[in-house]
Motif scaffolding. Structure first.
Motif, PDB file in Angstrom:
ATOM      1  N   GLU A 112       0.812  -1.224   0.000  1.00  0.00           N
ATOM      2  CA  GLU A 112       0.000   0.000   0.000  1.00  0.00           C
ATOM      3  C   GLU A 112       0.842   1.270   0.000  1.00  0.00           C
ATOM      4  OE1 GLU A 112      -0.202  -1.581   4.328  1.00  0.00           O
ATOM      5  OE2 GLU A 112      -0.016  -2.378   2.292  1.00  0.00           O
ATOM      6  N   GLN A 124       2.919   2.270  -2.123  1.00  0.00           N
ATOM      7  CA  GLN A 124       2.989   2.885  -3.456  1.00  0.00           C
ATOM      8  C   GLN A 124       1.849   3.877  -3.665  1.00  0.00           C
ATOM      9  OE1 GLN A 124       2.224  -0.011  -6.690  1.00  0.00           O
ATOM     10  NE2 GLN A 124       1.548  -1.419  -5.081  1.00  0.00           N
ATOM     11  N   TYR A 125       0.709   3.647  -3.029  1.00  0.00           N
ATOM     12  CA  TYR A 125      -0.430   4.538  -3.224  1.00  0.00           C
ATOM     13  C   TYR A 125      -0.288   5.812  -2.384  1.00  0.00           C
ATOM     14  CZ  TYR A 125      -2.009   0.241  -5.314  1.00  0.00           C
ATOM     15  OH  TYR A 125      -2.071  -0.890  -6.089  1.00  0.00           O
ATOM     16  N   ARG A 175      -4.745  -4.029   3.744  1.00  0.00           N
ATOM     17  CA  ARG A 175      -5.609  -3.295   2.807  1.00  0.00           C
ATOM     18  C   ARG A 175      -6.821  -2.645   3.478  1.00  0.00           C
ATOM     19  NH1 ARG A 175      -6.924  -6.121  -2.761  1.00  0.00           N
ATOM     20  NH2 ARG A 175      -7.705  -3.998  -3.050  1.00  0.00           N
ATOM     21  N   VAL A 188      -6.917   0.369   4.512  1.00  0.00           N
ATOM     22  CA  VAL A 188      -7.073   1.713   3.937  1.00  0.00           C
ATOM     23  C   VAL A 188      -8.043   1.651   2.761  1.00  0.00           C
ATOM     24  CG1 VAL A 188      -5.905   3.621   2.778  1.00  0.00           C
ATOM     25  CG2 VAL A 188      -4.795   2.466   4.701  1.00  0.00           C
ATOM     26  N   ASP A 189      -7.945   0.606   1.927  1.00  0.00           N
ATOM     27  CA  ASP A 189      -8.901   0.449   0.826  1.00  0.00           C
ATOM     28  C   ASP A 189     -10.320   0.298   1.370  1.00  0.00           C
ATOM     29  OD1 ASP A 189      -6.860   0.541  -1.054  1.00  0.00           O
ATOM     30  OD2 ASP A 189      -6.586  -1.628  -1.054  1.00  0.00           O
ATOM     31  N   ASN A 227     -11.631   3.593   2.365  1.00  0.00           N
ATOM     32  CA  ASN A 227     -11.971   4.380   1.171  1.00  0.00           C
ATOM     33  C   ASN A 227     -13.288   3.915   0.548  1.00  0.00           C
ATOM     34  OD1 ASN A 227      -9.605   5.778   1.537  1.00  0.00           O
ATOM     35  ND2 ASN A 227      -8.470   4.711  -0.060  1.00  0.00           N
ATOM     36  N   ASP A 231     -10.539   9.095  -0.746  1.00  0.00           N
ATOM     37  CA  ASP A 231      -9.182   8.630  -1.042  1.00  0.00           C
ATOM     38  C   ASP A 231      -8.275   9.107   0.092  1.00  0.00           C
ATOM     39  OD1 ASP A 231      -6.661   8.023  -1.940  1.00  0.00           O
ATOM     40  OD2 ASP A 231      -6.905   8.914  -3.932  1.00  0.00           O
ATOM     41  N   TYR A 248      -5.442   7.877   0.883  1.00  0.00           N
ATOM     42  CA  TYR A 248      -4.038   7.934   0.442  1.00  0.00           C
ATOM     43  C   TYR A 248      -3.701   9.386   0.079  1.00  0.00           C
ATOM     44  CZ  TYR A 248      -4.350   2.828  -0.201  1.00  0.00           C
ATOM     45  OH  TYR A 248      -4.522   1.473  -0.016  1.00  0.00           O
TER      46      TYR A 248
END
Length: 405
Positions: free
Chosen positions: A13, A15-16, A288, A290-291, A294, A300, A302
């Motif tokens: 995560e 990278q996001y 995941r 955070v996803d 979201n 978002d 991120y």
């Protein structure tokens, strides 16, 4: 603004978050122990340059290399969202004289005993606890705290090297498995639901928060392979029964003086509604989640985190539309994934409630379920009504099966 991002591509995560920094206008400089060409695509296309070091664990070597780099390129911020290197990030900030948490401010988020001592002093309910760095100390603290109890690393993350201990005999059985851990925290076992309080904070003000519920409890998920663990991001975070945990979450951030960034706090809700602190990290939740956050509000975080870091603001509207959950699937058998059963009918019935589906493909080797919480795949679902979502999640838990051979 030039932001030095430690480990811009790992865990996955990161990278996001790196992309989020780039999207809000930062020039991102990656810092990691792999070449820039080895970064995941999203991270690779979001960094302007990448500084490769021999090992992130070599603090002195990293600091020398960053100091030399900083003579050529200005660094305005140092960010790290991966637990093991937050102290490194703090040392780099102090060396470079840039804003952000110092070593002293970071330590309470890494050392569970300092953390709980500070919260005890602030009047926040924590489990009875103590630090141990030897077998003798562990026995002494266990006698004072009383059984059942939990033993886990002082500086750990997730449920790694975490054990429930119900008796002195249990303790003797567990201690050999902790020989590699320099210091452990011994704490009272709290009966109750495992909950979270996750925030994006800007300048000491919570801009967005989320509350999750784990099913089953984290230690049970770690113990029983046949389970399909579920985490629910709750839509009605203002519900009265969540008020004790919600209020405690804000009080914890205040007591620890947290300013800007993502935090992940775990707490327990007992049968009589009491909120008891568990632990907090100055980082986003893993697996995941955070996803999941979201998906619950179509936001978002991120990018929201990045906007807080770079521009000291949060601009996204938040409408809590859904309860959302992820379900982790673990294949039956060992070896490679041989077949997946039940998926087609489930998608026909509930496809409009599926946000994301990420299962290992046929032929892929099974993952070690004890080493990775993601296991052999995940399904993300959402629905405005919690009871309905729980019923759909139960269907995916029981009817969707992966088999390995």
């Amino acid at each position: 603004m030039n932001v030095l991002m430690i480990s811009p591509g790992y865990p996955a995560e990161m990278q996001y978050f790196t992309r989020g920094l780039s999207e809000v206008g930062a020039t991102v400089i990656g810092l990691g122990d792999q070449p820039g060409s080895g970064l995941p695509r999203v991270a690779r296309t979001s960094v302007s340059q990448h500084l490769q070091v021999r090992s992130l664990a070599d603090e002195a070597g990293v600091m020398r290399q960053v100091a030399a780099f900083a003579t050529r390129t200005r660094i305005d911020r140092v960010e790290c969202l991966w637990e093991p290197y937050m102290i490194l990030a703090a040392r780099l900030r102090e060396m470079l004289g840039v804003p952000g948490p110092t070593v002293e401010q970071t330590l309470p988020f890494r050392d569970k005993e300092i953390m709980k001592d500070m919260l005890d002093a602030a009047g926040i309910r924590t489990p009875r606890h103590g630090r141990a760095s030897s077998v003798g100390e562990c026995r002494e603290v266990a006698e004072r705290v009383g059984f059942p109890l939990i033993v886990k690393p002082v500086a750990g993350a997730g449920s790694a090297d975490t054990y429930r201990v119900d008796s002195a005999r249990d303790l003797e059985r567990v201690l050999p498995a902790l020989r590699h851990v320099p210091q452990i925290t011994v704490e009272e076992f709290i009966e109750g639901e495992d909950m979270t309080f996750d925030t994006v904070t800007v300048g000491g003000v919570v801009a967005h928060y989320n509350i999750c519920r784990y099913w089953p409890r984290a230690l049970e998920s770690k113990t029983h392979e046949w389970l399909s663990p579920i985490t629910y991001a709750l839509r009605d975070v203002e519900a009265e029964h969540l008020a004790p945990g919600r209020e405690m979450g804000f009080a914890v951030l205040d007591a620890l003086g947290f300013e800007t960034g993502y935090t992940h706090m775990e707490w327990y809700r007992t049968a009589d509604g009491e909120a008891v602190f568990g632990e907090i990290g100055a980082r986003p939740p893993g697996v995941r989640t955070v996803d999941l956050i979201n998906f619950a509000s179509d936001v978002d975080t991120y990018r929201g985190w990045a906007e807080g870091v770079v521009h000291a603001k949060w601009s996204q509207p938040v409408e809590r539309k859904y309860n959302a959950c992820w379900i982790v699937k673990r294949a039956r058998g060992q070896g490679r994934i041989e077949r997946i059963e039940g998926l087609g009918p489930l998608l026909q019935e509930y496809g409009d409630r599926v946000c994301s589906l990420d299962l290992l493909p046929i032929g892929a080797p099974r993952r070690n379920w004890k080493a990775t919480l993601v296991s052999d795949g995940m399904i993300f679902l959402r629905h405005p009504d919690l009871d309905t979502l729980e019923a759909i999640a139960a269907e995916f838990s029981s009817r969707l099966q992966l088999y390995a051979a």
